[in-house]
Design a protein around this motif. Sequence first.
Motif, PDB file in Angstrom:
ATOM      1  N   UNK A 123      54.568  27.367  38.622  1.00  0.00           N
ATOM      2  CA  UNK A 123      54.503  28.831  38.656  1.00  0.00           C
ATOM      3  C   UNK A 123      53.617  29.377  37.542  1.00  0.00           C
ATOM      4  N   UNK A 124      53.654  28.749  36.376  1.00  0.00           N
ATOM      5  CA  UNK A 124      52.765  29.159  35.282  1.00  0.00           C
ATOM      6  C   UNK A 124      51.303  28.964  35.692  1.00  0.00           C
ATOM      7  N   UNK A 125      50.991  27.806  36.274  1.00  0.00           N
ATOM      8  CA  UNK A 125      49.620  27.539  36.710  1.00  0.00           C
ATOM      9  C   UNK A 125      49.191  28.506  37.820  1.00  0.00           C
ATOM     10  N   UNK A 157      46.041  33.094  39.529  1.00  0.00           N
ATOM     11  CA  UNK A 157      45.946  34.415  40.156  1.00  0.00           C
ATOM     12  C   UNK A 157      45.238  35.411  39.242  1.00  0.00           C
ATOM     13  N   UNK A 158      45.542  35.357  37.958  1.00  0.00           N
ATOM     14  CA  UNK A 158      44.857  36.250  37.014  1.00  0.00           C
ATOM     15  C   UNK A 158      43.363  35.959  36.968  1.00  0.00           C
ATOM     16  N   UNK A 159      43.008  34.685  36.906  1.00  0.00           N
ATOM     17  CA  UNK A 159      41.587  34.325  36.890  1.00  0.00           C
ATOM     18  C   UNK A 159      40.907  34.744  38.194  1.00  0.00           C
ATOM     19  N   UNK A 160      41.584  34.539  39.316  1.00  0.00           N
ATOM     20  CA  UNK A 160      41.033  34.971  40.601  1.00  0.00           C
ATOM     21  C   UNK A 160      40.755  36.468  40.585  1.00  0.00           C
ATOM     22  N   UNK A 168      35.602  42.548  41.416  1.00  0.00           N
ATOM     23  CA  UNK A 168      34.410  43.389  41.585  1.00  0.00           C
ATOM     24  C   UNK A 168      33.751  43.137  42.943  1.00  0.00           C
ATOM     25  N   UNK A 169      33.725  41.897  43.375  1.00  0.00           N
ATOM     26  CA  UNK A 169      33.081  41.568  44.649  1.00  0.00           C
ATOM     27  C   UNK A 169      33.965  41.910  45.843  1.00  0.00           C
ATOM     28  N   UNK A 170      35.252  41.547  45.782  1.00  0.00           N
ATOM     29  CA  UNK A 170      36.140  41.753  46.930  1.00  0.00           C
ATOM     30  C   UNK A 170      36.851  43.095  46.901  1.00  0.00           C
ATOM     31  N   UNK A 171      37.086  43.626  45.716  1.00  0.00           N
ATOM     32  CA  UNK A 171      37.791  44.890  45.592  1.00  0.00           C
ATOM     33  C   UNK A 171      39.254  44.701  45.230  1.00  0.00           C
ATOM     34  N   UNK A 172      39.853  45.762  44.706  1.00  0.00           N
ATOM     35  CA  UNK A 172      41.241  45.717  44.272  1.00  0.00           C
ATOM     36  C   UNK A 172      42.184  45.423  45.427  1.00  0.00           C
ATOM     37  N   UNK A 173      41.984  46.099  46.547  1.00  0.00           N
ATOM     38  CA  UNK A 173      42.929  45.981  47.657  1.00  0.00           C
ATOM     39  C   UNK A 173      43.046  44.551  48.169  1.00  0.00           C
ATOM     40  N   UNK A 174      41.918  43.910  48.417  1.00  0.00           N
ATOM     41  CA  UNK A 174      41.947  42.536  48.934  1.00  0.00           C
ATOM     42  C   UNK A 174      42.500  41.578  47.886  1.00  0.00           C
ATOM     43  N   UNK A 175      42.052  41.716  46.642  1.00  0.00           N
ATOM     44  CA  UNK A 175      42.512  40.804  45.589  1.00  0.00           C
ATOM     45  C   UNK A 175      43.998  40.977  45.300  1.00  0.00           C
ATOM     46  N   UNK A 176      44.452  42.223  45.251  1.00  0.00           N
ATOM     47  CA  UNK A 176      45.862  42.458  44.935  1.00  0.00           C
ATOM     48  C   UNK A 176      46.767  41.939  46.047  1.00  0.00           C
ATOM     49  N   UNK A 177      46.403  42.158  47.297  1.00  0.00           N
ATOM     50  CA  UNK A 177      47.209  41.638  48.410  1.00  0.00           C
ATOM     51  C   UNK A 177      47.242  40.111  48.354  1.00  0.00           C
TER      52      UNK A 177
END
Length: 157
Positions: A82-84, A89-92, A98-107
């Motif tokens: 879970x730590x990894x 997820x944070x690095x992703x 910037x490329x995919x946008x907040x909505x896609x990345x957050x989902x």
Amino acid sequence: MKFHDTLSGAALLLLALAILFNISSFPTIPGQNIGPAAFPGLLAGLLALCAVLLMLKGLRSREPQPWVVLGEWMRSGYHLRNFAITVGCLLFYILASDALGFLICAVTVLMVMFWALQVRGRLIVPLAIGITLLIHTIFYKGLRVPLPWGVMLPLQW
């Protein structure tokens, strides 16, 4: 994980010194005694004082203590996984938002984290979409924080 007080104090002292170095470039406001560096400088000074006191406490301790003590969770495969996943997820998000946008990345991040935390499968997608839209609305509409749109820029509302 527990660090010796001397190590923790040294890290806090370095942070305080970095803050003091950073605020040295803040401009002064003509005709005012207090400028933009006053309060960060005061807090950095107090942080440095506390850091020195913490270091002294660690150096004066009568009982020998190890410099670093690993927590029990470091021996658990579930917790390490879970730590990894969290770090991944944070690095992703940092690299792709910037490329995919907040909505896609957050989902995507929420779906992966919900899966890792063993949320019921049928709830993962609706929860991830709903929570993302709620967070987006709060930040974008309520707080006026510009979130990246990425590939969804044509759909911006």
